[in-house]
Design an enzyme around this catalytic site. Structure first.
Site, short mmCIF file in Angstrom:
data_model
loop_
_atom_site.label_atom_id
_atom_site.label_comp_id
_atom_site.label_asym_id
_atom_site.label_seq_id
_atom_site.Cartn_x
_atom_site.Cartn_y
_atom_site.Cartn_z
N SER A 191 4.77 2.70 7.72
CA SER A 191 4.43 1.48 6.98
C SER A 191 5.61 1.01 6.13
O SER A 191 6.22 1.79 5.40
CB SER A 191 3.23 1.74 6.08
OG SER A 191 2.07 1.98 6.83
N ASP A 200 -0.13 -7.66 1.38
CA ASP A 200 0.31 -6.26 1.50
C ASP A 200 1.84 -6.18 1.52
O ASP A 200 2.43 -5.48 2.34
CB ASP A 200 -0.29 -5.60 2.74
CG ASP A 200 -0.13 -4.08 2.72
OD1 ASP A 200 0.10 -3.52 1.62
OD2 ASP A 200 -0.23 -3.45 3.78
N HIS A 229 0.81 -1.22 0.00
CA HIS A 229 0.00 0.00 0.00
C HIS A 229 0.85 1.28 0.00
O HIS A 229 0.37 2.34 -0.33
CB HIS A 229 -0.99 0.00 1.18
CG HIS A 229 -0.36 0.26 2.52
ND1 HIS A 229 -0.05 -0.74 3.42
CD2 HIS A 229 0.01 1.42 3.13
CE1 HIS A 229 0.47 -0.22 4.51
NE2 HIS A 229 0.51 1.10 4.37
#
Length: 310
Positions: A263, A191, A156
């Site tokens: 992230s 992911d 992402h």
């Protein structure tokens, strides 16, 4: 009486003629035999001299292990078997092209057998192996996991522009530089995405080795490195709060604070191994932060070797 003398005179030439004919035949046979011996002897001598001066032109010997098509194939088989430690290769100055061993597969990640525990300062120095990623309007973190410049992150982070990703990396001089990355592969369900520096010539890479969730226990001390809100290489510490399973994927619940921009950043143990990538947090809650396990990273790369060795 004159008639008898005449008859005897006629018989003499016939006897002489037979004698001459027999001698001539013997002479011709001897000459022809000598000529044959001379021709074959000369040819044999010339062939002997030719092969003596040109040994490579000599006919192949069936028993020779170093000549002929079958021997080249046998040499290739021996080298292949020797790679498994069964048969030693024959000594040779040159290895035939077809017998060259296959190119070594590129390792997409680093593993250590028995790493030692490090101080907090040593763990914090691994920030040189954590990059700030930018893909379109999105920003996050990534971790260098191999000497070939492979970088792992959350998908992402690069989803907005997966083929135009740039990485900012701390250089040895203390000045950050920016490099382009290429996307090798990704798994949207996990992911995860694997990238690689397009060039590594001017970069000093210090890959972080992968650890295993099998060595993790609740209460274990951990360190995170990432770029929350664009603040590059922010170091935080905490503990492992628990090991969770969501959608058949392993996650580590941690107490170390994370924010947008973290992230894809590194979750490390005190040995400097990558335990996971900081991935998400539960909003409207306190310290419910999660990192996808490095075991998921390893399994994904191992299941897709064509990403690294096309």
């Amino acid at each position: 009486m004159p008639a008898k003398k005449t008859g005897q005179a006629k018989e003499a030439p016939a006897t002489k003629t037979k004698t001459v004919s027999k001698s001539l035949a013997i002479t011709m046979i001897a000459g022809f035999t000598f000529m044959l011996l001379f021709v074959y002897g000369t040819a044999g001598f010339l062939l002997f001299q030719y092969f003596r001066e040109n040994p490579g032109s000599a006919p192949a010997v069936a028993e020779s292990p170093s000549q002929g098509t079958e021997s080249s194939f046998d040499s290739m088989i021996s080298l292949d078997e020797n790679e498994s430690g069964d048969v030693p290769p024959a000594e040779s100055e040159e290895v035939p092209l077809l017998a060259q061993p296959p190119m070594q597969m590129t390792a997409a990640y680093l593993r250590l057998e028995e790493p030692l525990e490090k101080s907090m300062e040593q763990i914090a120095s691994l920030k040189k192996s954590v990059v700030l990623l930018e893909a379109g309007e999105s920003q996050g973190s990534g971790v260098v996991i191999s000497g070939q410049g492979h970088v792992i992150t959350n998908f992402h982070v690069i989803e907005d522009s997966p083929y135009l990703v740039k990485a900012t990396l701390d250089a040895d001089t203390g000045v950050a530089g920016q490099w382009e990355l290429m996307l090798l592969g990704y798994d949207r369900s996990k992911d995860l995405a694997l990238l690689q520096f397009k060039r590594t010539r001017d970069i000093s890479l210090q890959p972080i080795p992968l650890g295993s969730i099998d060595t993790v226990s609740a209460g274990q001390r951990i360190v995170t490195i990432g770029s929350p809100r664009g603040l590059m290489n922010t170091v935080s510490d905490g503990i492992v709060s628990g090991i969770r399973q969501f959608d058949n994927t392993s996650y580590l619940q941690i107490s170390a604070p994370i924010s947008p921009g973290n992230s894809g950043g590194a979750l490390l143990n005190m040995k400097g191994e990558l335990l996971g990538l900081t991935t998400f947090k539960v909003t409207e809650s306190e310290n419910l932060n999660f990192a996808i396990s490095a075991d998921e990273v390893k399994a994904l790369i191992d299941a897709n070797p064509h990403w690294v060795n096309p």
